[in-house]
Design a protein around this motif. Structure first.
Motif, PDB file in Angstrom:
ATOM      1  N   GLU A  12     -14.349  -0.715  12.240  1.00  0.00           N
ATOM      2  CA  GLU A  12     -14.479  -0.167  10.885  1.00  0.00           C
ATOM      3  C   GLU A  12     -13.419   0.894  10.622  1.00  0.00           C
ATOM      4  O   GLU A  12     -12.783   0.911   9.558  1.00  0.00           O
ATOM      5  N   GLN A  13     -13.211   1.784  11.591  1.00  0.00           N
ATOM      6  CA  GLN A  13     -12.203   2.834  11.422  1.00  0.00           C
ATOM      7  C   GLN A  13     -10.803   2.238  11.334  1.00  0.00           C
ATOM      8  O   GLN A  13      -9.994   2.643  10.486  1.00  0.00           O
ATOM      9  N   ILE A  14     -10.507   1.268  12.196  1.00  0.00           N
ATOM     10  CA  ILE A  14      -9.189   0.621  12.168  1.00  0.00           C
ATOM     11  C   ILE A  14      -8.957  -0.052  10.824  1.00  0.00           C
ATOM     12  O   ILE A  14      -7.900   0.103  10.199  1.00  0.00           O
ATOM     13  N   ALA A  64     -15.809  -1.361   0.792  1.00  0.00           N
ATOM     14  CA  ALA A  64     -16.901  -1.369   1.774  1.00  0.00           C
ATOM     15  C   ALA A  64     -17.301  -2.791   2.139  1.00  0.00           C
ATOM     16  O   ALA A  64     -17.546  -3.103   3.312  1.00  0.00           O
ATOM     17  N   GLU A  65     -17.353  -3.668   1.120  1.00  0.00           N
ATOM     18  CA  GLU A  65     -17.738  -5.055   1.387  1.00  0.00           C
ATOM     19  C   GLU A  65     -16.657  -5.779   2.185  1.00  0.00           C
ATOM     20  O   GLU A  65     -16.957  -6.562   3.087  1.00  0.00           O
ATOM     21  N   TYR A  66     -15.399  -5.534   1.856  1.00  0.00           N
ATOM     22  CA  TYR A  66     -14.301  -6.193   2.569  1.00  0.00           C
ATOM     23  C   TYR A  66     -14.237  -5.721   4.017  1.00  0.00           C
ATOM     24  O   TYR A  66     -14.068  -6.523   4.940  1.00  0.00           O
ATOM     25  N   VAL A  67     -14.402  -4.411   4.232  1.00  0.00           N
ATOM     26  CA  VAL A  67     -14.379  -3.883   5.598  1.00  0.00           C
ATOM     27  C   VAL A  67     -15.551  -4.445   6.399  1.00  0.00           C
ATOM     28  O   VAL A  67     -15.409  -4.784   7.577  1.00  0.00           O
ATOM     29  N   ALA A  68     -16.718  -4.550   5.761  1.00  0.00           N
ATOM     30  CA  ALA A  68     -17.873  -5.139   6.454  1.00  0.00           C
ATOM     31  C   ALA A  68     -17.577  -6.578   6.866  1.00  0.00           C
ATOM     32  O   ALA A  68     -17.970  -7.028   7.950  1.00  0.00           O
ATOM     33  N   HIS A  69     -16.866  -7.297   5.991  1.00  0.00           N
ATOM     34  CA  HIS A  69     -16.460  -8.669   6.324  1.00  0.00           C
ATOM     35  C   HIS A  69     -15.520  -8.677   7.529  1.00  0.00           C
ATOM     36  O   HIS A  69     -15.660  -9.506   8.440  1.00  0.00           O
ATOM     37  N   ALA A  72     -16.940  -0.667  22.858  1.00  0.00           N
ATOM     38  CA  ALA A  72     -16.077   0.412  22.363  1.00  0.00           C
ATOM     39  C   ALA A  72     -15.130  -0.110  21.289  1.00  0.00           C
ATOM     40  O   ALA A  72     -14.922   0.535  20.250  1.00  0.00           O
ATOM     41  N   PHE A  73     -14.558  -1.282  21.520  1.00  0.00           N
ATOM     42  CA  PHE A  73     -13.663  -1.863  20.515  1.00  0.00           C
ATOM     43  C   PHE A  73     -14.421  -2.197  19.236  1.00  0.00           C
ATOM     44  O   PHE A  73     -13.975  -1.863  18.130  1.00  0.00           O
ATOM     45  N   ASN A  74     -15.564  -2.849  19.375  1.00  0.00           N
ATOM     46  CA  ASN A  74     -16.342  -3.224  18.187  1.00  0.00           C
ATOM     47  C   ASN A  74     -16.701  -1.998  17.356  1.00  0.00           C
ATOM     48  O   ASN A  74     -16.703  -2.048  16.125  1.00  0.00           O
ATOM     49  N   GLY A  75     -16.993  -0.894  18.037  1.00  0.00           N
ATOM     50  CA  GLY A  75     -17.330   0.331  17.324  1.00  0.00           C
ATOM     51  C   GLY A  75     -16.156   0.953  16.597  1.00  0.00           C
ATOM     52  O   GLY A  75     -16.343   1.818  15.739  1.00  0.00           O
ATOM     53  N   SER A  76     -14.944   0.522  16.935  1.00  0.00           N
ATOM     54  CA  SER A  76     -13.749   1.095  16.307  1.00  0.00           C
ATOM     55  C   SER A  76     -13.200   0.230  15.176  1.00  0.00           C
ATOM     56  O   SER A  76     -12.286   0.656  14.468  1.00  0.00           O
TER      57      SER A  76
END
Length: 413
Positions: free
Chosen positions: A177-179, A46-51, A171-175
């Motif tokens: 985390e999923q990517i 979670a921390e790495y993805v947030a980074h 739209a890209f920024n919102g994706s």
């Protein structure tokens, strides 16, 4: 009136926005796949993805149309730039007023060259100086209304094109985390298969057939410890760690919440009782709802206020029951609770009994104080009034995450 063209470029036209976004996606994948194996296996996901989200987010431009300003200066304008109606000699220059419009913006100037998925074929020409969009007009006819009309049109075009690009970037920024999660999970899954670590340790906690129905949870019971590989780098290699299944954790919290609400409905029965007695009542309800391992004891007592669920000598769930004694006492309780936990993905709960007349102010203090703890990682959810779920980490290791629930109950007579 005409434009004086210096170092100009067509706004929002030079670079394909789709290619920019795809390039950013490739950078995210390259970042994850470029990390060492041990890093991917042990990092707090979670921390790495947030980074990654913060690193690869493309912040849209903000154009401040309400701050448009204009300056003027006299320049020598070549005859070739004059309208045909002017009598001028080729090769000569003539003094004219040049009006320079300054349109402030916030963000990366390079985005002014990126073409959105929706774009105009007649892009306005601009230049950039610092954090200002510059466009100029040569005043040949001294017609103020014409100048204002064309300047307003130019600003409207820029604002409109930026709005299209902003939608694409949002739209890209919102994706992201999923990517990032997909790439991370694929990489980690590959590493685990390569290391033949497809199964984790398990503690077989099951629903008891003869559990009382007073606080029964209708959800289907599942083993508390499922095959979740939680690899840790050791001198001998990787070691999977046991983890309490999240569905069981949520069922435990639902039961403790139901018990606490029962306390609130009968404050005269429970208010003023010692924490140890209240803890024993929680155990009385929790224990019959779950079956433990070979020891036959699922939940254990520790001290006067703790509820423990253990595996191989270590805690995978810790519950701490305390009366509210102010902000400092609350934070000290979290610190004490975290000291009991060592494994990653541990689960915990702080159950707070509030004897104060004013309950709302205590909840506000809990919400504010929790974020100040040195082990705090983030807010997860607020399932009910007085029930909060957070992410913390064990002492000394941000990669070993703890799911911490805080449940507060009003016991004022």
């Amino acid at each position: 009136m005409n434009r004086f063209r210096g170092r100009e470029f067509p706004a929002f036209s030079e670079h394909d926005g789709f290619a920019v976004v795809e390039g950013q996606k490739q950078k995210i994948a390259a970042d994850i796949n470029g990390q060492a194996d041990n890093y991917i296996l042990n990092v707090n996901k979670a921390e790495y993805v947030a980074h990654l989200v913060s690193t690869y987010t493309i912040n849209p431009l903000e154009i401040h149309a309400d701050q448009l300003s204009v300056s003027t200066e006299e320049r020598l304008i070549p005859a070739e730039m004059h309208p045909h109606s002017f009598y001028v000699h080729a090769g000569k220059s003539y003094p004219k007023d040049v009006l320079t419009f300054h349109l402030p913006f916030t963000g990366q100037a390079e985005l002014l060259k990126v073409r959105a998925s929706t774009f105009s074929m007649s892009a306005p020409r601009i230049s950039v100086k610092g954090q200002e969009i510059i466009f100029e007009f040569i005043n040949f006819n001294m017609d103020a209304q014409s100048i204002k009309r064309e300047a307003d049109s130019r600003v409207a075009q820029l604002v409109s094109q930026n709005a299209h690009l902003t939608r694409d970037l949002t739209a890209f920024n919102g994706s992201i985390e999923q990517i990032a999660n997909q790439v991370f999970d694929a990489r980690k899954s590959h590493l685990l298969k390569k290391g033949n670590l497809l199964s984790a340790l398990g503690v077989p906690i099951r629903k008891s057939d003869n559990a009382p129905t007073t606080f029964a949870v209708t959800a289907k019971r599942t083993p508390a410890i499922q095959a979740k590989p939680k690899p840790v780098v050791t001198e001998k290699g990787y070691k999977p760690e046991p983890a309490l299944d999240n569905s069981i954790y949520q069922q435990i919290l639902k039961i403790t919440h139901d018990v606490g609400k029962q306390f609130e409905r009968l404050p005269s029965t429970y208010a003023g009782k010692e924490e140890e007695h209240l803890r024993d009542h929680f155990l009385l309800i929790l224990e019959p709802n779950f079956e433990g391992s070979a020891t036959g004891e699922t939940f254990n007592k520790s001290g006067k206020t703790d509820i423990l669920l253990r595996h191989d000598g270590s805690n995978i769930f810790v519950g701490e029951l305390k009366y509210w004694r102010g902000k400092k006492g609350y934070l000290d309780t979290i610190t004490q609770l975290l000291s009991y936990l060592t494994w990653r993905d541990s689960k915990a709960a702080v159950i707070v009994f509030v004897p104060n007349k004013e309950f709302t102010s205590v909840l506000s203090t809990i919400e504010q104080a929790t974020t100040e703890h040195s082990n705090y990682l983030g807010f997860v959810s607020k399932p009910e009034l007085g029930w909060y779920q957070y992410r913390f980490h064990v002492n000394g290791d941000r990669n070993r995450e703890v799911q911490l629930a805080v449940q507060a109950f009003h016991l004022s007579v």
